[in-house]
Design a protein around this motif. Sequence first.
Motif, short mmCIF file in Angstrom:
data_model
loop_
_atom_site.label_atom_id
_atom_site.label_comp_id
_atom_site.label_asym_id
_atom_site.label_seq_id
_atom_site.Cartn_x
_atom_site.Cartn_y
_atom_site.Cartn_z
N ALA A 123 0.84 -1.19 0.00
CA ALA A 123 0.00 0.00 0.00
C ALA A 123 0.88 1.24 0.00
N CYS A 455 -12.25 -4.34 10.57
CA CYS A 455 -11.37 -4.53 9.43
C CYS A 455 -12.21 -4.70 8.18
N ASN A 461 -6.41 -5.92 -0.21
CA ASN A 461 -5.69 -5.68 1.04
C ASN A 461 -6.69 -5.68 2.19
N LYS A 463 -7.62 -3.56 5.64
CA LYS A 463 -7.37 -2.35 6.40
C LYS A 463 -8.26 -2.35 7.64
N CYS A 464 -7.70 -1.88 8.74
CA CYS A 464 -8.40 -1.93 10.03
C CYS A 464 -8.41 -0.56 10.68
N TRP A 465 -9.39 -0.34 11.56
CA TRP A 465 -9.47 0.91 12.30
C TRP A 465 -10.16 0.65 13.64
N LYS A 804 -6.73 4.01 15.45
CA LYS A 804 -6.76 4.47 14.06
C LYS A 804 -8.18 4.90 13.76
N PRO A 807 -9.27 3.61 8.09
CA PRO A 807 -8.73 2.27 7.80
C PRO A 807 -7.24 2.31 7.49
N PHE A 808 -6.49 1.40 8.08
CA PHE A 808 -5.04 1.38 7.95
C PHE A 808 -4.60 -0.04 7.60
N PRO A 809 -3.65 -0.21 6.68
CA PRO A 809 -3.29 -1.56 6.21
C PRO A 809 -2.72 -2.44 7.33
#
Length: 814
Positions: A123, A455, A461, A463-465, A804, A807-809
């Motif tokens: 990413a 997630c 991919n 991504k979660c937060w 977070k 959303p973050f990888p």
Amino acid sequence: MIFGTFWKQSLIGTFFVFLVGCSLDASLISEELPLLESSGEPLQFNVVKLEFGEGAVGTPISRTVTVFNRSTEIISEIQTWSLNSPFYFAGGIFPGIGGTCSEQLNPLQSCTLVIEFAASAPASFEDELMLKYLFQGENKSKTLQIQGAADSTVTAVDLKAGPMIFCARLSNNSLRCWGEGGYGKQLGDGVTYSMYDGVTTPVTPLQMSSDVLDFDMTWGYSCAIKTGGQVWCWGSYTPGGSLNSPSLLIASGAEKISIGEGTSGCAVILGGVKCWGYDAYGGLVGDGGGTGSLLPPTDVVGLSGTFIDVAVAREAACALNSVGAVYCWGSNSSGALAKTGVMSSSSAVLTENMVAGLIDIEASSINSFCGLTSDNKVYCWGGSIGAVPTQVTGISGGVSNLRSILNSSNFCIAKDDNSGLYCWAASLPLVASQQSYGLSSISSYDVAGYTSTMCALTDGNVKCWGKNIYGLLGIGGASGKVPTASPATIPGLQNVERLTMGQVGLAVHADGSLSCWGDNSLGECGSGDLEPINMAKKIFFSGVTRAKNIGSGRSCIIRNSQVLCSGSTYSQTLFTPLSPDLTQATDLDGAYHFCAVSNGAAYCWGWNNPTVLGASSCVGDCQLNPQAVQGMESGVTAVSVGYEHACGIKDGQVYCWGFSTSNQLGSVGGSTSVARLIDNSPTDAIAISSGYSFSCAAKASGGIVCWGNGFGAPVVLSGTESLVASNLILAEYSKIFFSSGTLAYVYNGSLSTQATNWDYYEEFSIQGGTYYATCGIQSGAVKCFGSNIFGNLGLSNPSPATMKYVPFPVYNLF
């Protein structure tokens, strides 16, 4: 490796910058660095933007940045706001191994920072480096944008959640899982984890490095189908026993799988259906018995046709055959069998009034079912909907990938172009709303059980937060629960005199400066934003004498003799005065509410019951507006706050107010909104502190007097008769106190020398486990141990942010 150097002659002299591991675009280099003009910024970087380019996943790249002081005066108090992974200072601490910057930069001088980028997901990443500093008595800051990217040929194709855990199936048919490892044992990697230990980057369950065709997760265990139709299961409620590594359940032929709560589960096998687990709820296994016994994989009886899908809820299960007919078994208490006149069935029964053309079915854990038709319509039944399948409105266009959300009655289905999800609750009226969570592409999402961490599957991919409890964000660094009880020193905190812990930590330094670290999602740090602070950063550089954070969006301090508060309760992200304004303030304390000494009088706020605040009735809003404590209008030197009670020192004597259930106000009299002198009160009290339901006071002549829960009437603690303690701090529940000087604490009657000031915070309880963060001052440094769920330990760089908001990888997924 490419090495590069450049040089420049300017008014600040000749200097060299050495860049490690890359070449740097010359356009990014500042062309001129003249002496500071009146309107210029004294601190500058040698690049406009720090770009790492594109690298391989898991391969670190290093860059060196030069920082200049362009002025003829000293820049001091240089602090950095922590970087977010995958960017970090080399070695995990400012200025990075090999860097030369410190808290001070002399006139016309430069120093270096060493920053690394180690992408663990395919990413693009962006962050900013902010240096905060003091120049000519004014607080200033300088920001540098940072960019990097990585790529991978492997992508994520499926994502599901369990209790405090996520797993993703990849395009190479492997399975990767991350999160809590002890409670559900659903990491499946064969490692024995302690309860609630978090694994912050994905691991591969044993036997799951290839050939995984399908998988499912629930509250107690996980199962996967491998090539050839083998079914492997693992977790606390695995049929046959609690296992932290996969065990073979079905030898061949499985095509689809669904598992419910407890040990229940079903699989489509060669067109038929087999189920296993406890045959409860009138026959959840569907073998015709309904005995409540634990059964191995057993054929479901009463089915007709070739079956293509199966879905298991809490008390019932349903299967879909190739012509769209649905058969169900188990409990019909909520209409889950879509059939009238039946309480339960231990064998499969054909549903009534089922819509034609179903191609996919899904079950929620709250005993409701939904199905997708070939013409893109969704119908649901069971739960609060009842036995009649009802259409979900608000869905248009092509949709696919019907999913239930763990621990809820919610369902979602993806648009065929993955531009968003339609989501709804399985209750009437069934109306879907569109969700994208800020992602340009999303095909599914899930929520980990017992948490609010989410997630999503997006463009191959994950991504979660949300909060990084148990490492659920999958972004590496420290887990939500630090596995050691050894105190670790927080970087960047020196000469600390006072300390408070809540969802953030606040430290008051000897020079009057204030540092903060932790969650900050409610603005408790007073930093002007809601971003998490993983390394302690300076909020004020002078004037602070007291600070207290009590969680739930509430921090208050005394600065320049004025009480200031910040947090969501006050609708502020900066420290601002209260109303009425408390000036000439000399003391401040808080636990479940706040009290302060202003102009020699006691004031309390932050609780809706005026008795707790020492008032007969609230003047204004008791949560926001300080209330004058009755009987404490003058001569007050100190206050302390417990649960539903508070105490103070007035003219050397101890007075308490609020509710008394365990002698919190002394042993004479009950609850009161007017401050009352405790029985056997010392006449020379110099320090006071309260726990949850008890308090202690230190005498100038020596001795520590305690009363309340565990002590009864006020009594001098044995062994403290000659002790003079000027600073007294009690933990919330334990009979512990800490004081300046040689004595550190008393615990169950024994004395020990440890630190001059400790503070303690109970974060939350879950499944009988309670989590704490404890920090103390030793020789001016701050050391912490316990749980890092809210970033309370302040140890995060390279540890990630604990929250977070976008959303973050997930790192190291591929």
